[in-house]
Scaffold this active site. Structure first.
Site, PDB file in Angstrom:
ATOM      1  N   SER A  15      12.528   5.621   7.759  1.00 15.44           N
ATOM      2  CA  SER A  15      12.192   5.119   9.148  1.00 15.44           C
ATOM      3  C   SER A  15      12.808   4.130   9.738  1.00 15.44           C
ATOM      4  CB  SER A  15      10.799   5.162   9.547  1.00 15.44           C
ATOM      5  OG  SER A  15      10.463   4.920  10.947  1.00 15.44           O
ATOM      6  N   CYS A  36       7.163  -7.922   7.699  1.00  8.46           N
ATOM      7  CA  CYS A  36       8.414  -7.515   8.187  1.00  8.46           C
ATOM      8  C   CYS A  36       8.628  -8.350   9.001  1.00  8.46           C
ATOM      9  CB  CYS A  36       7.894  -6.442   9.004  1.00  8.46           C
ATOM     10  SG  CYS A  36       9.502  -5.481   9.772  1.00  8.46           S
ATOM     11  N   CYS A  66       7.849  -6.176  16.413  1.00  8.46           N
ATOM     12  CA  CYS A  66       7.332  -5.121  17.283  1.00  8.46           C
ATOM     13  C   CYS A  66       5.887  -5.448  18.027  1.00  8.46           C
ATOM     14  CB  CYS A  66       7.549  -3.899  16.635  1.00  8.46           C
ATOM     15  SG  CYS A  66       9.123  -3.338  16.205  1.00  8.46           S
ATOM     16  N   GLY A 112       7.403  -2.641   6.488  1.00  5.59           N
ATOM     17  CA  GLY A 112       8.783  -3.431   6.382  1.00  5.59           C
ATOM     18  C   GLY A 112       9.871  -2.440   7.066  1.00  5.59           C
ATOM     19  N   CYS A 131       2.816  -3.542  16.528  1.00 11.79           N
ATOM     20  CA  CYS A 131       2.808  -3.276  15.143  1.00 11.79           C
ATOM     21  C   CYS A 131       1.851  -4.313  14.555  1.00 11.79           C
ATOM     22  CB  CYS A 131       4.233  -3.147  14.608  1.00 11.79           C
ATOM     23  SG  CYS A 131       4.161  -2.824  12.934  1.00 11.79           S
ATOM     24  N   CYS A 155      -1.346   4.542   6.640  1.00 16.45           N
ATOM     25  CA  CYS A 155      -0.888   3.005   6.213  1.00 16.45           C
ATOM     26  C   CYS A 155      -1.755   2.100   6.632  1.00 16.45           C
ATOM     27  CB  CYS A 155       0.391   2.875   6.192  1.00 16.45           C
ATOM     28  SG  CYS A 155       1.709   3.996   5.262  1.00 16.45           S
ATOM     29  N   SER A 208      12.660   4.708  15.421  1.00 12.50           N
ATOM     30  CA  SER A 208      11.663   4.272  16.334  1.00 12.50           C
ATOM     31  C   SER A 208      12.117   4.003  17.695  1.00 12.50           C
ATOM     32  CB  SER A 208      11.084   3.001  15.499  1.00 12.50           C
ATOM     33  OG  SER A 208      10.276   3.479  14.366  1.00 12.50           O
ATOM     34  N   CYS A 231       3.813   7.991   1.651  1.00 13.04           N
ATOM     35  CA  CYS A 231       4.294   7.103   2.476  1.00 13.04           C
ATOM     36  C   CYS A 231       4.464   5.712   1.682  1.00 13.04           C
ATOM     37  CB  CYS A 231       3.336   6.817   3.718  1.00 13.04           C
ATOM     38  SG  CYS A 231       3.772   5.465   4.790  1.00 13.04           S
ATOM     39  N   GLU A 287       0.785  -1.219   0.192  1.00 11.81           N
ATOM     40  CA  GLU A 287      -0.102  -0.061  -0.067  1.00 11.81           C
ATOM     41  C   GLU A 287       1.031   1.292   0.090  1.00 11.81           C
ATOM     42  OE1 GLU A 287      -4.049  -0.477   2.240  1.00 11.81           O
ATOM     43  OE2 GLU A 287      -2.607   0.269   3.524  1.00 11.81           O
TER      44      GLU A 287
HETATM   45  N1  SAH Z   1      10.001  -0.525  10.113  1.00 14.33           N
HETATM   46  C1  SAH Z   1      10.313   0.834  10.100  1.00 14.33           C
HETATM   47  C2  SAH Z   1       9.528   1.507   9.390  1.00 14.33           C
HETATM   48  C3  SAH Z   1       7.876   1.218   9.436  1.00 14.33           C
HETATM   49  S1  SAH Z   1       7.004   1.662  10.545  1.00 14.33           S
HETATM   50  C4  SAH Z   1       9.985   1.344  11.752  1.00 14.33           C
HETATM   51  O1  SAH Z   1       9.870   0.444  12.615  1.00 14.33           O
HETATM   52  O2  SAH Z   1      10.654   2.415  11.977  1.00 14.33           O
HETATM   53  C5  SAH Z   1       6.741   3.150  10.893  1.00 14.33           C
HETATM   54  C6  SAH Z   1       6.491   3.862  12.206  1.00 14.33           C
HETATM   55  O3  SAH Z   1       5.031   3.448  12.672  1.00 14.33           O
HETATM   56  C7  SAH Z   1       7.321   3.141  13.320  1.00 14.33           C
HETATM   57  O4  SAH Z   1       7.670   4.405  14.177  1.00 14.33           O
HETATM   58  C8  SAH Z   1       6.767   2.398  13.867  1.00 14.33           C
HETATM   59  O5  SAH Z   1       7.018   1.896  15.198  1.00 14.33           O
HETATM   60  C9  SAH Z   1       5.182   2.877  14.043  1.00 14.33           C
HETATM   61  N2  SAH Z   1       3.963   1.967  14.321  1.00 14.33           N
HETATM   62  C10 SAH Z   1       3.824   0.688  13.943  1.00 14.33           C
HETATM   63  N3  SAH Z   1       2.816   0.386  14.577  1.00 14.33           N
HETATM   64  C11 SAH Z   1       2.074   1.166  15.192  1.00 14.33           C
HETATM   65  C12 SAH Z   1       0.800   1.486  15.512  1.00 14.33           C
HETATM   66  N4  SAH Z   1      -0.006   0.342  15.605  1.00 14.33           N
HETATM   67  N5  SAH Z   1       0.361   2.664  16.122  1.00 14.33           N
HETATM   68  C13 SAH Z   1       1.322   3.671  16.055  1.00 14.33           C
HETATM   69  N6  SAH Z   1       2.604   3.450  15.646  1.00 14.33           N
HETATM   70  C14 SAH Z   1       3.114   2.441  14.930  1.00 14.33           C
HETATM   71 FE1  SF4 Z   2       8.669  -4.116  11.192  1.00 14.05          FE
HETATM   72 FE2  SF4 Z   2       8.602  -1.539  11.768  1.00 14.05          FE
HETATM   73 FE3  SF4 Z   2       6.490  -2.880  12.260  1.00 14.05          FE
HETATM   74 FE4  SF4 Z   2       8.597  -3.013  13.820  1.00 14.05          FE
HETATM   75  S1  SF4 Z   2       7.508  -1.256  13.659  1.00 14.05           S
HETATM   76  S2  SF4 Z   2       7.371  -4.656  12.890  1.00 14.05           S
HETATM   77  S3  SF4 Z   2      10.347  -2.737  12.532  1.00 14.05           S
HETATM   78  S4  SF4 Z   2       7.404  -2.570  10.359  1.00 14.05           S
END
Ligand code: SAH
Ligand code: SF4
Length: 389
Positions: free
Chosen positions: A222, A135, A139, A190, A142, A364, A244, A128, A115
């Site tokens: 990021s 991924c 996390c 990712g 996420c 996203c 992050s 974005c 997306e």
């Molecule tokens: N993998 C990379 C980039 C993609 S995630 C990273 O982790 O930085 C982009 C951002 O969205 C990151 O800061 C991530 O921690 C945050 N994120 C992921 N899931 C989320 C959620 N459910 N609510 C708010 N932020 C979230």
């Molecule tokens: Fe992957 Fe970023 Fe999600 Fe962590 S926050 S699982 S690194 S996409």
């Protein structure tokens, strides 16, 4: 401004594929960097300047049909069309919000989907993009982290996300004075630093002045903190970095961002201190997701500003975006405001308004939540502005 009503429409102007077999056999020129394009065309006996012309047609004009490349002789156009294509993925779904936010679900040749989301703002338009399907990292907050990794996206698939957005926004030719798409954030699905070479190639194409012409100052990558790749990111790609962080102790960060066990906070911050090009005009953005009762106390806020005090930084507080089955909740508004006050007092302007991470992440995959968070953001931004004055 209402962002609730989304109109969904199947994109109807996809090129009809009359000869699928021929199309699949044709090599896609999108995603080749300049050198690769020159090499590729050389195999057909074409001189270097032809690559320059074709590059211009693809990335400046946005054409997808060789027949439109009128600076090339007709037989050459026909020859190129026999062997190559200028790919666009299929748009499986397109959504527009009333506020101009757009979301495209794209299907690539092997059926995998990703997306891309466009968010217009007063002075910019940010796209974005995703770097992987799924991924490998997990996390705990996420949604992407719960999906099994399917694969890295190719450079062409990342560039195609930009091309589709430009097609649909009327962004070609790219040298328009009022460009709609001005910024790129690698904040979709990712971990971009686990797909370094493809991300690098895609960004080089995006930054090429004779094509898409996006400035490296307007591109932000990021990362969850892949320490060994961070230096290369600054030195070889030269884009802005967002990190992050999400926690101020290793104990909590290990739970939220498990890669922290490998690259703990101290190492991560050291890599930020030495990130090539970092200075007061070029700050690192620290993303911090607000999780109720986990990382959102005033003490956490104080520890956060202390932890990064010697790094030229911005702080981006991201209200947590919940998904079904997740164990976390978003911090309540009051808690976010208190946290933001500490960050503001430490001299970080607009910690919640600083947009991309949060607005775009929300968009996203979860546009409705994005609209809710936007309103929250606006309110907190107002508080920030009030306290600044
Ligand atoms: N993998 C990379 C980039 C993609 S995630 C990273 O982790 O930085 C982009 C951002 O969205 C990151 O800061 C991530 O921690 C945050 N994120 C992921 N899931 C989320 C959620 N459910 N609510 C708010 N932020 C979230
Ligand atoms: Fe992957 Fe970023 Fe999600 Fe962590 S926050 S699982 S690194 S996409």
């Amino acid at each position: 401004m209402s962002t609730h009503a989304l109109s969904t429409s199947a994109a109807s102007d996809q090129p009809a594929t009359t000869d699928l077999a021929a199309d699949l056999a044709a090599k896609d020129l999108v995603g080749l960097d300049r050198e690769q394009l020159i090499e590729e065309l050389k195999t057909r006996g074409l001189p270097k300047f032809r690559a320059g012309q074709i590059w211009h047609w693809i990335y400046h004009k946005g054409v997808t049909d060789f027949a439109e490349m009128t600076t090339l002789a007709k037989p050459l156009r026909e020859e190129l069309a026999q062997h190559y294509k200028i790919g666009r993925p299929e748009i499986t779904r397109e959504q527009w919000s009333e506020d101009g936010t757009a979301k495209w679900l794209l299907k690539f040749d092997d059926g995998n989907e990703a997306e891309a989301v466009f968010i217009p703002d007063d002075d910019r338009g940010t796209l974005c993009i995703s770097s992987q399907v799924g991924c490998t990292l997990t996390c705990s907050f996420c949604h992407t982290g719960t999906q099994r990794l399917v694969r890295n996206l190719t450079s062409g698939e990342m560039v195609a996300q930009i091309l589709v957005a430009l097609d649909r926004l009327g962004g070609f030719p790219t040298a328009q004075s009022d460009r709609k798409l001005t910024n790129i954030v690698l904040m979709g699905m990712g971990e971009p630093l686990y797909n370094f070479d493809n991300v690098k190639r895609a960004m080089m194409i995006a930054m090429d002045g004779e094509g898409l012409g996006l400035s490296k100052r307007r591109i932000t990558l990021s990362t969850s903190g892949i320490v060994p790749e961070m230096e290369r990111c600054g030195a070889e790609i030269g884009v802005n970095l967002a990190v992050s962080l999400h926690a101020v102790t290793d104990e909590i960060r290990n739970k939220l961002v498990p890669i922290n066990k490998k690259y703990p906070i101290k190492d991560l911050l050291d890599a930020c201190r030495t990130y090539p090009g970092v200075n007061n005009a070029r700050r690192i953005t620290f993303e911090y997701v607000m999780l109720k009762g986990v990382n959102d106390s005033v003490e956490d806020a104080r520890a956060l500003v202390k932890l990064i005090e010697d790094i030229p930084a911005k702080i981006n507080l991201i209200p947590f975006n919940p998904w079904p089955g997740v164990e976390y909740e978003c911090s309540d508004d009051e808690t976010i405001e208190k946290f933001a006050q500490v960050v503001l007092k430490a001299g970080y302007a607009s910690p919640v308004r600083t947009p991309r991470g949060r607005d775009i992440l929300a968009a996203c995959g979860q546009l409705k939540s994005a609209s809710e968070r936007l309103r929250k953001k606006d309110r907190i931004a107002a508080i920030a502005a009030a306290s600044a004055g």
